[in-house]
Design a protein around this motif. Structure first.
Motif, short mmCIF file in Angstrom:
data_model
loop_
_atom_site.label_atom_id
_atom_site.label_comp_id
_atom_site.label_asym_id
_atom_site.label_seq_id
_atom_site.Cartn_x
_atom_site.Cartn_y
_atom_site.Cartn_z
N MET A 92 1.01 -1.15 -0.09
CA MET A 92 -0.09 0.15 -0.20
C MET A 92 0.80 1.26 -0.10
N LEU A 93 2.11 1.13 0.14
CA LEU A 93 2.96 2.25 0.23
C LEU A 93 3.36 2.82 -1.26
N ASP A 94 2.79 4.02 -1.58
CA ASP A 94 2.92 4.72 -2.83
C ASP A 94 4.39 5.39 -3.00
N LEU A 95 5.34 4.70 -3.60
CA LEU A 95 6.56 5.28 -3.78
C LEU A 95 6.71 5.63 -5.30
N THR A 96 5.85 5.82 -5.96
CA THR A 96 6.00 6.03 -7.71
C THR A 96 5.11 7.23 -7.91
N PRO A 97 5.57 8.43 -7.63
CA PRO A 97 4.90 9.88 -7.91
C PRO A 97 4.82 9.92 -9.44
N ALA A 98 3.65 10.50 -9.90
CA ALA A 98 3.58 10.97 -11.41
C ALA A 98 4.56 12.25 -11.47
N PRO A 99 5.00 12.49 -12.80
CA PRO A 99 5.86 13.61 -13.12
C PRO A 99 5.21 14.87 -12.62
N VAL A 100 5.75 15.91 -12.26
CA VAL A 100 5.37 17.25 -11.94
C VAL A 100 5.50 17.94 -13.33
N ALA A 101 4.14 18.62 -13.43
CA ALA A 101 4.23 19.48 -14.70
C ALA A 101 4.95 20.72 -14.20
N GLN A 102 6.27 21.12 -14.51
CA GLN A 102 6.95 21.93 -13.84
C GLN A 102 7.18 23.09 -14.97
N PRO A 103 6.80 24.30 -14.34
CA PRO A 103 7.30 25.63 -15.15
C PRO A 103 8.55 26.01 -15.18
N THR A 104 8.84 27.11 -15.87
CA THR A 104 10.08 27.62 -15.55
C THR A 104 10.52 27.88 -14.05
N PRO A 105 11.57 27.35 -13.48
CA PRO A 105 11.93 27.45 -12.18
C PRO A 105 12.22 28.98 -11.98
N PRO A 106 12.22 29.52 -10.74
CA PRO A 106 12.70 30.96 -10.45
C PRO A 106 13.99 31.17 -10.80
N LEU A 107 13.90 32.45 -11.27
CA LEU A 107 15.41 32.95 -11.59
C LEU A 107 16.04 33.46 -10.31
N ALA A 108 17.34 33.30 -10.34
CA ALA A 108 18.06 33.89 -9.20
C ALA A 108 17.57 33.07 -7.88
N LEU A 109 17.51 31.68 -7.89
CA LEU A 109 16.96 30.77 -6.60
C LEU A 109 17.60 31.33 -5.41
N SER A 131 17.26 22.01 0.59
CA SER A 131 17.30 21.88 2.13
C SER A 131 18.46 22.65 2.68
N PHE A 132 18.54 22.76 4.00
CA PHE A 132 19.39 23.65 4.62
C PHE A 132 19.47 25.00 4.15
N CYS A 133 18.04 25.69 4.15
CA CYS A 133 17.82 26.90 3.44
C CYS A 133 18.12 27.86 4.36
N ARG A 134 18.93 28.88 3.90
CA ARG A 134 19.61 29.97 4.77
C ARG A 134 19.43 31.25 4.01
N GLN A 135 19.77 32.22 4.69
CA GLN A 135 19.75 33.62 3.64
C GLN A 135 21.15 33.50 3.09
N ASP A 136 22.12 32.82 3.26
CA ASP A 136 23.26 32.83 2.76
C ASP A 136 23.65 31.64 1.64
N GLY A 137 22.51 31.05 1.62
CA GLY A 137 22.76 29.54 0.60
C GLY A 137 21.56 28.65 1.09
#
Length: 289
Positions: free
Chosen positions: A130-147, A260-266
């Motif tokens: 019952m464990l669902d480990l197969t996600p469908a592909p995400v319909a991804q738009p253009t990622p943010p600039l200057a991430l 992950s490990f999101c900080r203001q400097d990286g």
């Protein structure tokens, strides 16, 4: 859908309670009061049948139930939810949802007896199948600039929206951010999965396009969080703390960006990268900044 709250007692729940404490500082213990986060059992009932009991902060329960129904795949769209009613009791709550017949029949087919611990992910499923480990592909738009600048802005703005965290020090936050990193809406809960479900429920009710922004979580990135985000077509999941190997695998499979490990400097990016040589798990690695 006709949402409404039906209280059966005269009790307001702000998400925090005041409790007496003894503070130990130096040589003189002192009586004081402290605010702690509320944690209630919340029963989610679909077409009259209880499906799950989750431990959650008793606020924004309609958003929580809608988000849970969507991220767990119980319904495919908010349009499949015809009615919702939340009832508060003295020490618990119930949310009754009326869903379409097709969704309800599918729910009964894969029904799981789930008694959720705080922040619980997959506890209660009846078998590994019952464990669902197969996600469908995400319909991804253009990622943010200057991430880097986008993530830095979200990190900078989040504390100002964490009112329960400021009061209690004991809750997680899930934030919806625009492509420029500006925080649009934040939900808090004792469980990180619950906070994300509340956020998704809000976005669905407001008809907000979940491909045109990203989720920022004040927690680690676990399998369940990545799976929920992928199911909702969210292209980017950002977290303050570390990811798990399975969260990375799920994000990779879905084509979703995970940082992950999101900080203001990286931050540390975990997806779109080759697996390390000799790593049988297929998980990418990162270094804590």
């Amino acid at each position: 859908m006709r949402p409404h709250i039906q209280p059966d007692i005269q009790t307001e729940h702000s998400g925090a309670q005041q409790r007496p404490v003894v503070r130990h500082r130096g040589q003189a213990p002192a009586m004081d009061a402290d605010r702690v986060s509320e944690e209630f059992p919340v029963a989610l009932v679909f077409n009259g049948i209880s499906h799950a009991v989750m431990m959650a902060t008793p606020c924004d329960l309609e958003e929580f139930a809608i988000g849970f129904a969507l991220t767990e795949g119980i319904v495919g769209s908010v349009h499949d939810i015809f009615d919702i009613e939340a009832t508060m009791h003295a020490a618990s709550a119930e949310v009754h949802l009326t869903i379409g017949q097709q969704a309800f029949l599918a729910l009964k087919d894969k029904r799981r007896a789930l008694a959720g611990r705080t922040g619980c992910g997959v506890c209660g499923i009846e078998s590994l199948q019952m464990l669902d480990l197969t996600p469908a592909p995400v319909a991804q738009p253009t990622p943010p600039l200057a991430l880097g600048a986008v993530i830095a802005r979200a990190v900078r703005e989040l504390p100002g929206h964490q009112t329960l965290m400021a009061a209690t020090g004991g809750v997680h936050a899930a934030a919806w951010c625009g492509l420029d990193g500006a925080i649009v809406k934040v939900f808090e809960d004792v469980g990180r999965h619950n906070a994300l479900d509340k956020l998704v429920g809000y976005l669905a009710r407001q008809r907000i396009d979940m491909t045109r922004g990203f989720v920022f979580l004040s927690s680690r990135a676990s399998y369940e969080l990545a799976r929920k985000a992928a199911r909702m077509n969210i292209p980017l999941l950002a977290t303050i703390s570390a990811p798990t190997s399975l969260a990375i695998d799920i994000a990779q499979q879905a084509g979703m960006m995970l940082v992950s490990f999101c900080r203001q400097d990286g931050f540390v990016e975990y997806t779109g990268l080759p697996s390390p040589a000799g790593d049988s798990t297929g998980a990418a690695t990162g270094t804590t900044p």
